[in-house]
Each structure stands twice: as C-alpha cells, then as structure tokens.
Design an enzyme around this catalytic site. Structure first.
Site, PDB file in Angstrom:
ATOM      1  N   LYS A 184       0.864  -1.191   0.000  1.00 10.81           N
ATOM      2  CA  LYS A 184       0.000   0.000   0.000  1.00 10.81           C
ATOM      3  C   LYS A 184       0.892   1.228   0.000  1.00 10.81           C
ATOM      4  O   LYS A 184       1.526   1.558   1.001  1.00 10.81           O
ATOM      5  CB  LYS A 184      -0.939   0.027   1.206  1.00 10.81           C
ATOM      6  N   ARG A 206      -7.464  10.962  -7.466  1.00 14.02           N
ATOM      7  CA  ARG A 206      -8.668  10.329  -6.928  1.00 14.02           C
ATOM      8  C   ARG A 206      -9.697  11.385  -6.522  1.00 14.02           C
ATOM      9  O   ARG A 206     -10.897  11.148  -6.548  1.00 14.02           O
ATOM     10  CB  ARG A 206      -8.298   9.463  -5.724  1.00 14.02           C
ATOM     11  N   ARG A 263     -16.500  -1.425  -2.111  1.00 16.10           N
ATOM     12  CA  ARG A 263     -17.348  -2.608  -2.028  1.00 16.10           C
ATOM     13  C   ARG A 263     -16.608  -3.674  -1.220  1.00 16.10           C
ATOM     14  O   ARG A 263     -15.539  -4.146  -1.633  1.00 16.10           O
ATOM     15  CB  ARG A 263     -17.675  -3.145  -3.424  1.00 16.10           C
ATOM     16  N   LYS A 322      -7.523  -3.178   2.665  1.00 12.79           N
ATOM     17  CA  LYS A 322      -6.245  -2.570   3.056  1.00 12.79           C
ATOM     18  C   LYS A 322      -5.872  -3.066   4.448  1.00 12.79           C
ATOM     19  O   LYS A 322      -6.636  -2.925   5.403  1.00 12.79           O
ATOM     20  CB  LYS A 322      -6.307  -1.039   2.999  1.00 12.79           C
TER      21      LYS A 322
END
Length: 534
Positions: free
Chosen positions: A229, A249, A394, A400
């Site tokens: 990550k 994003r 979802r 994560k």
C-alpha cells in the site's frame, strides 16, 4: 430554493441511508433539470467559489441586524456557525418560503462578485429579511462556500440514477472529472450507453475497505493478489484520442504538474487507462513529504524535477485498446497490465509496475507487513483475484491491511465548533504536547469520539473556556486524548517543527493528568525511528 432547503434540513436530521436515498431521489424527480444539476453539485461535495469574505459578511450582518460588531461576534461564538447566526438574527418569523429556483439563486449569488460593496450590502440585507430562517441559513452557506451535506457522493449519484432511470455505474462514470451544473447535464446523463463519455474522462475509483479481523478469514492467500500500500497520490493515467490526461482520486486534473509521467504516457498505445500511484522515487520510494513539494507546482522547475522525480506506479488496467476491461477478473487485468508495462514502460522510466508481494501463507505475509515502515509503505492491499474492478468501496473486493498507527497522548488547548449537525457543538480540537514547561500544538482532530462524548466535551469546554478568539476558544489544559496518526515528518511551517499525518482521536484518556501527556521529544523520537527504518 425552498425544496433544496427542505431537503438539506431533512438530510441533516437523519442517519438512515435508506431515508437519505429516498429524500434525494424525490428531490431529483420533482425538480427541473437546472435545479437537479445544482442540487447534485452541492450534494456531491462541490462548492461555489466564495462570494464575500467572512469579515465583510459579519459587518454587513451586524448593520442589517442593528447591533454592534462585538454583539454579533459574541452571538457567533455562542452559536458556532456564522451562517446560522445571521439567519437567527435576521429571522422575524413572518417571511414566506421562496419559490425562486435554486439555479436562479446561484446565478444571483455569482452576480454579487462583480457588484460594488454598497450593492452587495443592499442585496444581502434584502434577501436576509425576505427569506425564512432555513432558506436564509442555506443562502449564507452557499454565499460563503461552506455548505456541507451529510451524504456521500456515491449515495447522491445512486439517488439521481434511480430518479432518471439510468444505469448507476454509467451515471457515476459520466460524473467523473470536471462537469458543469447546467440544464444540459441531465441530457448527457440520460444519453444511452453507446453515446459514451468524453475522451479525458476517468473511471470511478475502486476503493479498499479496512481489514478489521484476521486476514485468514478472507480465505486462501492464493486467491488474492497482494501489493504494497503506497503512500502517494492515487491517480488515473489516460491515453485516449492521441492525448494524455492525469486525474487524482479527488477528481482533480493534474495535467502539467508531473511532466515526466505525462511524457511516459505518450509512449502508451491509444485507448488505455491505468490506475496507480504517483510517488517520488530516487533509489527507492521517498516519504510523502517529498511529494508534497510537487503537489501544488503547476509548472515545476528543472531543479525540483531533479530533486524530486515522480513515477507513476501502475497497479490496474481499466481500459485497453479502447475497451472497458473493468469486468474482467483482477488476475486477467494484472496479466494485461504486466504486458503493457513491459512493452511501454519499466523501471528505467517514470511508468512502472507496482510489484506483487509473494508469500506462501498468511503468517509469512504478516512477517513481511512488519517491514512496511522500513520500506516506506503503509502495509498491504489485498485484492481478490477473481473480482472485477468495482466502483467505490465494495467490501470483499479490495482490502487494506495497514500497519498499526503511531500514537501520542496530547492535551486539548483550543476548540472550535463543528459543521453541519455539529455546528452547535465544539468538536474540532487543537491538541498539544509538552516542550519543557510549555504546551506546543501538534495536531488538529475532529473525529474519534462518540456523540455522547462529544456532547460531554462540549459542556466541559463551555465551562472551562479561558479566552475567545472569534469562533475559537482556548480552554484549561486539563483534558488528555490519545491521538493516532499515520506518519510524521519535519515541517518548517509548524511551531513544533514537525507535522503528523491524518490525526484522529483514538481514546479519551480520563485516567491521565495533563502533566503526564506526551512530549515534543517523544514525537522527535518517533520521527527519528521512522527515518532510520526507511
């Protein structure tokens, strides 16, 4: 305006997702196209550019209410929200709801930007006296660009799609990027799927849900793709129509800010969209602080480009050869991405592949996770290998699995009122640690406490205020909170000489006196530990 004000009040008064969805869907179904577009604009978190400075607004409001400035300041401090303060002061209880459409009110507010001060004061006073309290409050929120509505952009999109009887995923995609809230928007959203989208438009991002239990509960490790990550800027790199576009994003177009990445994008074949992370990379990934030097530079100079070179680390392929590939299983998208980067990028270029993490079992993966900070990453992202690329967060698609947060005990020194339904409560806290005998602010936090704790703290703050600075109160340094944060870095902009990332309240330390709170040396030690690990 009346309908949107009623919607705003109803949304603010419920937490039930189904109720919020029904309220928005009813509004979209009843309003005309222009009002639907502007309603959607505000419900998805967008705001008007501020029309008037708060100081000037307070002066006009005091004059309209016939009270001295100090009295308005005291009222503002008590209420906690300037828009609500003005609405309460100017409400005579006799105004009737306005039937003027929301779109027309927005146009009237925009026109004030070009008006002289006398005209602005005249129009605002006229509107304040003519509107009922709720609509006056909403008008002030729009005027100051501070309107916040307690719904997610995804929920508002879902409600609109239901109201116009269109596919939700298609509507979400067409609302990505820079769209204009005009009557023509609804025609674009109602268009059939074959009409497509504009060439520069990104796809809605797939988001990872936090892993709260043991990873073994997800099933076999072999059924997942595991990646580090990364701590950078999430983005989509688009190559369509012989052009390239880079979106964050947050749906901000980043064209021109990362020229090395855009140059690499030109090597991609037409009709490809990549999802990935923007990172500063030299001998390896650099801390997020290095990337911050680049974020607001519209045209970075050669010196900065040399000192903080940025790469785009790709980890998903959303479109290939002009075809939407999001429905494909993740393992297949990954194979196509690897082939694409092998032919048009690589480790010697700014366009690179995010590596997969290999481990034989969950236990071995947990051991690798312990190395995350030393590698300059935040943990893992676990992607179900057979899953499509979905819209939003979802559960069961991406997870994560982050390293544990850093923590420190800090003392509450300042408090400010919150927003929305919290505008009457002091919920935004400034927290400090000890530097010798002095308390030095190190973080601002506004999340982590329950509603009951927030109400209790609000009462305590009001009883223990020492000084007032406009909407801010300084309080007796007695309350201690453990704050958690994701990272720490040097900062010349902060008195403490460092800054923490994503601080939030982890728990209220009722058991600890303020004298035993953390110190600046303790935070410096955390900073050195993070530095040495990397």
């Amino acid at each position: 305006m009346r309908r949107f004000a009623e919607l705003f009040e109803a949304l603010d008064g419920t937490r039930a997702t189904g109720r919020k969805l029904a309220l928005m869907q009813a509004y979209f179904a009843a309003a005309d196209d222009a009002d639907v577009a502007w309603g959607l604009y505000f419900l998805t978190g967008r705001r008007l550019k501020r029309v008037i400075a708060p100081g000037r607004l307070r002066a006009i409001a005091a004059g309209a209410a016939g009270i001295p400035d100090w009295m308005l300041e005291r009222s503002h401090a008590h209420v906690g929200d300037l828009a609500e303060t003005i609405a309460l002061l100017l409400d005579d209880g006799n105004a009737v709801p306005s039937e003027r459409p929301l779109a027309q009110w927005v146009g009237a507010l925009k026109a004030l930007r070009d008006a002289d001060e006398a005209r602005v004061a005249e129009r605002l006073t006229q509107w304040w006296r003519a509107l009922p309290r709720l609509e006056c409050f909403l008008l002030n929120k729009l005027l100051t660009g501070s309107l916040r509505v307690g719904v997610s952009a995804g929920l508002a999109t879902r409600a609109l799609a239901a109201a116009i009887e269109q596919d939700e995923n298609l509507v979400a995609q067409r609302l990505m990027g820079d769209w204009q809230p005009d009557a023509g928007l609804l025609a674009q959203l109602r268009a059939p799927p074959e009409a497509g989208t504009i060439a520069s438009q990104p796809y809605p991002f797939c988001l990872a849900a936090p892993l709260e239990g043991e990873p073994a509960t997800l099933g076999a490790l072999a059924d997942h793709l595991v990646e580090w990550k990364w701590d950078g800027i999430r983005g989509q790199l688009i190559r369509r129509g012989s052009q390239h576009h880079l979106w964050s994003r947050g749906e901000e177009l980043l064209d021109g800010r990362f020229p090395e990445v855009e140059a690499a994008a030109m090597a991609l074949p037409d009709g490809h969209v990549l999802d990935g992370e923007l990172l500063v990379w030299t001998d390896g990934v650099r801390p997020f602080g290095a990337l911050q030097r680049r974020i607001n530079k519209q045209k970075p100079g050669l010196k900065l480009l040399r000192e903080a070179p940025v790469v785009f680390l790709a980890y998903d392929l959303l479109e290939a050869d002009g075809a939407d590939g999001r429905a494909m299983p993740a393992r297949d998208r990954r194979a196509r991405l690897e082939a694409l980067i092998a032919g048009h990028g690589g480790d010697a270029t700014p366009l690179r592949l995010s590596p997969l993490v290999a481990a034989t079992d969950w236990q071995r993966l947990a051991a690798l996770r312990a190395e995350a900070r030393s590698r300059g990453v935040e943990g893992f992202v676990l992607k179900r290998a057979d899953a499509p690329y979905t819209r939003g967060r979802r559960r069961g698609v991406w997870w994560k699995w982050k390293v544990d947060s850093l923590t420190v005990d800090a003392v509450l020194v300042y408090a400010q009122a919150g927003h929305g339904r919290r505008s009457n409560l002091y919920t935004d806290y400034t927290l400090a640690v000890w530097d010798g005998a002095a308390l030095v602010p190190v973080a601002k936090a506004y999340s982590g406490l329950t509603d009951a704790e927030l109400t209790e703290m609000d009462r305590w703050i009001r009883r223990h205020t020492v000084e007032r600075f406009g909407p801010v109160r300084s309080v007796r340094p007695e309350q201690v909170f453990e704050i958690a944060f994701e990272g720490i870095q040097p900062s010349s902009r902060h008195k403490a000489g460092l800054a923490v990332r994503f601080p939030r309240i982890h728990r209220w330390r009722r058991d600890k006196p303020a004298a035993e709170a953390g110190t600046l040396d303790e935070l410096r030690g955390l900073l050195e530990a993070v530095r040495s690990a990397s």
